[in-house]
Scaffold this motif. Structure first.
Motif, PDB file in Angstrom:
ATOM      1  N   LEU A 163       0.830  -1.203   0.000  1.00 47.63           N
ATOM      2  CA  LEU A 163       0.000   0.000   0.000  1.00 47.63           C
ATOM      3  C   LEU A 163       0.865   1.253   0.000  1.00 47.63           C
ATOM      4  O   LEU A 163       0.531   2.254  -0.646  1.00 47.63           O
ATOM      5  CB  LEU A 163      -0.923   0.001   1.223  1.00 47.63           C
ATOM      6  N   THR A 164       1.987   1.204   0.706  1.00 49.17           N
ATOM      7  CA  THR A 164       2.903   2.352   0.731  1.00 49.17           C
ATOM      8  C   THR A 164       3.449   2.639  -0.663  1.00 49.17           C
ATOM      9  O   THR A 164       3.520   3.799  -1.095  1.00 49.17           O
ATOM     10  CB  THR A 164       4.063   2.081   1.702  1.00 49.17           C
ATOM     11  N   TYR A 165       3.830   1.590  -1.374  1.00 48.52           N
ATOM     12  CA  TYR A 165       4.349   1.760  -2.740  1.00 48.52           C
ATOM     13  C   TYR A 165       3.266   2.315  -3.663  1.00 48.52           C
ATOM     14  O   TYR A 165       3.516   3.213  -4.473  1.00 48.52           O
ATOM     15  CB  TYR A 165       4.859   0.418  -3.255  1.00 48.52           C
ATOM     16  N   TRP A 166       2.045   1.798  -3.538  1.00 50.09           N
ATOM     17  CA  TRP A 166       0.921   2.270  -4.358  1.00 50.09           C
ATOM     18  C   TRP A 166       0.605   3.732  -4.043  1.00 50.09           C
ATOM     19  O   TRP A 166       0.324   4.526  -4.943  1.00 50.09           O
ATOM     20  CB  TRP A 166      -0.283   1.366  -4.100  1.00 50.09           C
ATOM     21  N   ALA A 167       0.657   4.102  -2.762  1.00 46.95           N
ATOM     22  CA  ALA A 167       0.402   5.489  -2.372  1.00 46.95           C
ATOM     23  C   ALA A 167       1.461   6.416  -2.966  1.00 46.95           C
ATOM     24  O   ALA A 167       1.158   7.541  -3.369  1.00 46.95           O
ATOM     25  CB  ALA A 167       0.382   5.614  -0.846  1.00 46.95           C
ATOM     26  N   ALA A 168       2.708   5.949  -3.041  1.00 42.26           N
ATOM     27  CA  ALA A 168       3.770   6.751  -3.650  1.00 42.26           C
ATOM     28  C   ALA A 168       3.465   7.010  -5.122  1.00 42.26           C
ATOM     29  O   ALA A 168       3.628   8.125  -5.625  1.00 42.26           O
ATOM     30  CB  ALA A 168       5.118   6.042  -3.500  1.00 42.26           C
ATOM     31  N   ILE A 169       3.004   5.966  -5.821  1.00 42.35           N
ATOM     32  CA  ILE A 169       2.668   6.115  -7.242  1.00 42.35           C
ATOM     33  C   ILE A 169       1.514   7.098  -7.417  1.00 42.35           C
ATOM     34  O   ILE A 169       1.555   7.993  -8.268  1.00 42.35           O
ATOM     35  CB  ILE A 169       2.311   4.745  -7.853  1.00 42.35           C
ATOM     36  N   LEU A 170       0.465   6.967  -6.588  1.00 39.70           N
ATOM     37  CA  LEU A 170      -0.690   7.856  -6.695  1.00 39.70           C
ATOM     38  C   LEU A 170      -0.320   9.302  -6.369  1.00 39.70           C
ATOM     39  O   LEU A 170      -0.819  10.236  -6.997  1.00 39.70           O
ATOM     40  CB  LEU A 170      -1.805   7.380  -5.765  1.00 39.70           C
ATOM     41  N   SER A 171       0.548   9.486  -5.376  1.00 42.34           N
ATOM     42  CA  SER A 171       0.967  10.844  -5.012  1.00 42.34           C
ATOM     43  C   SER A 171       1.731  11.493  -6.158  1.00 42.34           C
ATOM     44  O   SER A 171       1.509  12.670  -6.487  1.00 42.34           O
ATOM     45  CB  SER A 171       1.842  10.803  -3.755  1.00 42.34           C
ATOM     46  N   LEU A 172       2.616  10.725  -6.781  1.00 42.81           N
ATOM     47  CA  LEU A 172       3.366  11.240  -7.930  1.00 42.81           C
ATOM     48  C   LEU A 172       2.417  11.548  -9.085  1.00 42.81           C
ATOM     49  O   LEU A 172       2.529  12.588  -9.746  1.00 42.81           O
ATOM     50  CB  LEU A 172       4.414  10.217  -8.351  1.00 42.81           C
ATOM     51  N   TYR A 173       1.473  10.654  -9.326  1.00 42.30           N
ATOM     52  CA  TYR A 173       0.492  10.860 -10.398  1.00 42.30           C
ATOM     53  C   TYR A 173      -0.348  12.109 -10.129  1.00 42.30           C
ATOM     54  O   TYR A 173      -0.598  12.910 -11.045  1.00 42.30           O
ATOM     55  CB  TYR A 173      -0.414   9.636 -10.503  1.00 42.30           C
ATOM     56  N   LEU A 174      -0.782  12.282  -8.885  1.00 41.20           N
ATOM     57  CA  LEU A 174      -1.601  13.443  -8.528  1.00 41.20           C
ATOM     58  C   LEU A 174      -0.839  14.741  -8.775  1.00 41.20           C
ATOM     59  O   LEU A 174      -1.394  15.719  -9.293  1.00 41.20           O
ATOM     60  CB  LEU A 174      -2.015  13.349  -7.057  1.00 41.20           C
ATOM     61  N   GLY A 175       0.447  14.764  -8.409  1.00 42.71           N
ATOM     62  CA  GLY A 175       1.253  15.964  -8.639  1.00 42.71           C
ATOM     63  C   GLY A 175       1.418  16.261 -10.114  1.00 42.71           C
ATOM     64  O   GLY A 175       1.269  17.403 -10.551  1.00 42.71           O
ATOM     65  N   ILE A 176       1.712  15.229 -10.914  1.00 38.57           N
ATOM     66  CA  ILE A 176       1.902  15.425 -12.356  1.00 38.57           C
ATOM     67  C   ILE A 176       0.598  15.844 -13.021  1.00 38.57           C
ATOM     68  O   ILE A 176       0.567  16.787 -13.822  1.00 38.57           O
ATOM     69  CB  ILE A 176       2.440  14.130 -13.000  1.00 38.57           C
ATOM     70  N   PHE A 177      -0.489  15.155 -12.693  1.00 36.84           N
ATOM     71  CA  PHE A 177      -1.785  15.459 -13.315  1.00 36.84           C
ATOM     72  C   PHE A 177      -2.207  16.894 -13.034  1.00 36.84           C
ATOM     73  O   PHE A 177      -2.722  17.594 -13.916  1.00 36.84           O
ATOM     74  CB  PHE A 177      -2.842  14.484 -12.805  1.00 36.84           C
ATOM     75  N   ASN A 178      -1.987  17.364 -11.805  1.00 32.87           N
ATOM     76  CA  ASN A 178      -2.384  18.729 -11.461  1.00 32.87           C
ATOM     77  C   ASN A 178      -1.563  19.790 -12.186  1.00 32.87           C
ATOM     78  O   ASN A 178      -1.995  20.933 -12.282  1.00 32.87           O
ATOM     79  CB  ASN A 178      -2.294  18.944  -9.948  1.00 32.87           C
ATOM     80  N   LEU A 179      -0.390  19.421 -12.667  1.00 32.07           N
ATOM     81  CA  LEU A 179       0.439  20.388 -13.387  1.00 32.07           C
ATOM     82  C   LEU A 179       0.142  20.423 -14.883  1.00 32.07           C
ATOM     83  O   LEU A 179       0.705  21.257 -15.597  1.00 32.07           O
ATOM     84  CB  LEU A 179       1.923  20.076 -13.162  1.00 32.07           C
ATOM     85  N   LEU A 180      -0.730  19.543 -15.349  1.00 33.19           N
ATOM     86  CA  LEU A 180      -1.110  19.592 -16.761  1.00 33.19           C
ATOM     87  C   LEU A 180      -1.903  20.863 -17.043  1.00 33.19           C
ATOM     88  O   LEU A 180      -2.690  21.300 -16.198  1.00 33.19           O
ATOM     89  CB  LEU A 180      -1.956  18.357 -17.126  1.00 33.19           C
ATOM     90  N   PRO A 181      -1.700  21.478 -18.220  1.00 38.34           N
ATOM     91  CA  PRO A 181      -2.376  22.752 -18.523  1.00 38.34           C
ATOM     92  C   PRO A 181      -3.844  22.565 -18.891  1.00 38.34           C
ATOM     93  O   PRO A 181      -4.304  22.985 -19.955  1.00 38.34           O
ATOM     94  CB  PRO A 181      -1.559  23.290 -19.701  1.00 38.34           C
ATOM     95  N   ILE A 182      -4.587  21.909 -18.013  1.00 42.73           N
ATOM     96  CA  ILE A 182      -6.012  21.668 -18.218  1.00 42.73           C
ATOM     97  C   ILE A 182      -6.783  22.683 -17.385  1.00 42.73           C
ATOM     98  O   ILE A 182      -6.505  22.839 -16.190  1.00 42.73           O
ATOM     99  CB  ILE A 182      -6.393  20.230 -17.812  1.00 42.73           C
ATOM    100  N   PRO A 183      -7.747  23.397 -17.964  1.00 43.49           N
ATOM    101  CA  PRO A 183      -8.515  24.386 -17.212  1.00 43.49           C
ATOM    102  C   PRO A 183      -9.049  23.815 -15.905  1.00 43.49           C
ATOM    103  O   PRO A 183      -9.516  22.672 -15.855  1.00 43.49           O
ATOM    104  CB  PRO A 183      -9.655  24.750 -18.169  1.00 43.49           C
ATOM    105  N   ALA A 184      -8.961  24.614 -14.851  1.00 45.07           N
ATOM    106  CA  ALA A 184      -9.405  24.290 -13.492  1.00 45.07           C
ATOM    107  C   ALA A 184      -8.322  23.578 -12.684  1.00 45.07           C
ATOM    108  O   ALA A 184      -8.440  23.479 -11.463  1.00 45.07           O
ATOM    109  CB  ALA A 184     -10.684  23.456 -13.477  1.00 45.07           C
ATOM    110  N   LEU A 185      -7.269  23.089 -13.333  1.00 43.20           N
ATOM    111  CA  LEU A 185      -6.171  22.459 -12.598  1.00 43.20           C
ATOM    112  C   LEU A 185      -5.078  23.494 -12.308  1.00 43.20           C
ATOM    113  O   LEU A 185      -5.046  24.572 -12.890  1.00 43.20           O
ATOM    114  CB  LEU A 185      -5.595  21.286 -13.394  1.00 43.20           C
ATOM    115  N   ASP A 186      -4.156  23.123 -11.412  1.00 47.04           N
ATOM    116  CA  ASP A 186      -3.071  24.039 -11.045  1.00 47.04           C
ATOM    117  C   ASP A 186      -2.235  24.429 -12.259  1.00 47.04           C
ATOM    118  O   ASP A 186      -1.773  25.572 -12.359  1.00 47.04           O
ATOM    119  CB  ASP A 186      -2.174  23.385  -9.986  1.00 47.04           C
TER     120      ASP A 186
END
Length: 424
Positions: free
Chosen positions: A350-373
């Protein structure tokens, strides 16, 4: 009880990922002097709420998201128009600390009057007609606007998001994804400390799992047992030799020697066939022998995991764009289901999976999609190049449309997840 534990770990994981992300926004907004009105984890109805200093901390029903609501990001407080009757209460410094907009007759120890002029952003003054006398009062920068049971702190111009420099605003926005990157690095490091790393050229074969109803379970084998020999032949670290000997011995008794701690065991097992599999099977899975990881090696390998996982995430984005299929996308329901399955395997997984999701969440939020960071950072970049901000109305519309589209996609994906869950 096991189900309760899995649900708890799943909810806790999402709570941590979202909290760390929003705390990044919150911390750097506060450092820049921006008024953060609410720090919320989750969406939907409130479950719990308390106020500390100037910020309302809220826990909401659905744990898949959150926000740090900063003053000035949305249209500010309703203006007090000329001629509107209001009541004010002064503090010990003779500055207005409370402004009442309704139920004026029930307010005690207040000054009632007709508003002549109100400035709650720049000069912080209210001019009132009190029984025919025009009086100007200074307003405290942390004064509260009160309507019914709702209290809203005023936001002077210098406390609003838009009043800060491009750099300060960009830092407050990018801090959320950056915190997810830092969390991912820490989680990768924790996983390495818990699970260790595989030993190169291992000298033994270790049993990782035992299948129910198979010869290994019937013979009493357990996870962690080490295979010493089969039919007198030493196995050492030759996993393929063990598989080959088992496969050709279908229906034939085999003598296995195992080591369990300091104890040596001898058992007899007769491999049998499994549906869809060739040769004999005894129903065991092996676990790669591991060793502990030192501090420097942990840092290095965590960085490598960050790079490798980032490449895999962008490869997934590319494949999704080139071959879009709704069934390839999972929303909160699908992600929660997978998280629950991983949580059943153990905390290190679960710790390894959480690391992957955290990295994914950071990358996804940096995409230039309206309403995202990422989209907000693009607007700040345009402002830096132009030397003046983009019209707030136009930017707000872009984010609104983007949020609406993301919301519709999320509904469709969640619906798809539920259908897959029902169909098994």
């Amino acid at each position: 009880m096991e189900m309760v534990r899995v649900v708890f770990l799943t909810v806790l994981m999402f709570f941590v990922l979202v909290t760390v992300h929003e705390w990044g926004h919150y911390f750097f907004a506060k450092r820049a002097g921006i008024l953060v009105r609410e720090f919320a984890i989750g969406f939907g109805p409130k479950l719990f709420s308390y106020k500390r200093n100037e910020t309302q901390f809220t826990l909401r029903l659905l744990p898949f998201g959150g926000y740090a609501r900063m003053a000035g990001e949305d249209p500010e407080i309703i203006e007090i128009g000329p001629g509107q009757m209001i009541a004010v209460r002064l503090g010990q410094d003779n500055k207005i600390k409370n402004i009442y907009l309704d139920m004026l007759d029930t307010r005690r120890n207040v000054i009632r009057g007709e508003a002549q002029h109100t400035d709650l952003e720049n000069d912080l003054k209210i001019k009132l007609d009190v029984d025919g006398e025009i009086v100007t009062y200074d307003v405290h920068p942390q004064a509260m606007l009160i309507k019914g049971s709702q209290q809203t702190q005023i936001a002077p111009k210098d406390r609003q998001f838009g009043s800060k420099t491009v750099g300060q605003r960009a830092l407050a926005i990018v801090a959320g994804p950056v915190m997810n990157f830092l969390l991912a690095f820490v989680l990768f490091a924790l996983h390495l400390q818990m699970a260790g790393i595989a030993i190169e050229n291992p000298t033994f074969v270790k049993i990782g799992g035992v299948s129910a109803g198979m010869p290994a379970e019937e013979a009493g084998l357990k996870s962690g047992d080490i295979v010493v020999s089969i039919d007198g032949e030493t196995i050492g670290g030759d996993y393929e030799k063990m598989i080959a000997m088992t496969s050709v011995s279908k229906g034939k008794p085999m003598e296995w020697t195992l080591k369990r701690g300091d104890e040596t065991l001898s058992v007899t097992m007769t491999p049998r066939s499994m549906e869809g599999e060739e040769g004999g099977k005894v129903g065991i899975t092996t676990e790669l022998p591991t060793r502990k990881v030192g501090f420097v090696e942990t840092i290095t390998l965590s960085g490598t995991a960050m790079v490798d996982t980032t490449q895999l995430i962008f490869t997934g984005f590319k494949q999704l764009i080139n071959n879009f299929n709704m069934d390839d996308i999972s929303g909160p329901v699908g992600t929660a289901k997978m998280t629950g399955q991983i949580a059943q395997q153990g905390i290190e997984y679960l710790t390894y999976w959480a690391a992957i999701l955290s990295l994914y969440l950071g990358i996804f939020n940096l995409l230039p999609i309206p309403a995202l960071d990422g989209s907000r950072l693009v607007f700040l970049g345009v402002e830096a190049l132009r030397g003046k901000p983009v019209d707030p109305g136009h930017e707000g519309m872009v984010h609104f449309v983007g949020f609406a589209l993301l919301f519709l996609v999320m509904i469709a994906v969640t619906y798809n997840d539920i259908l897959r869950l029902i169909s098994g």
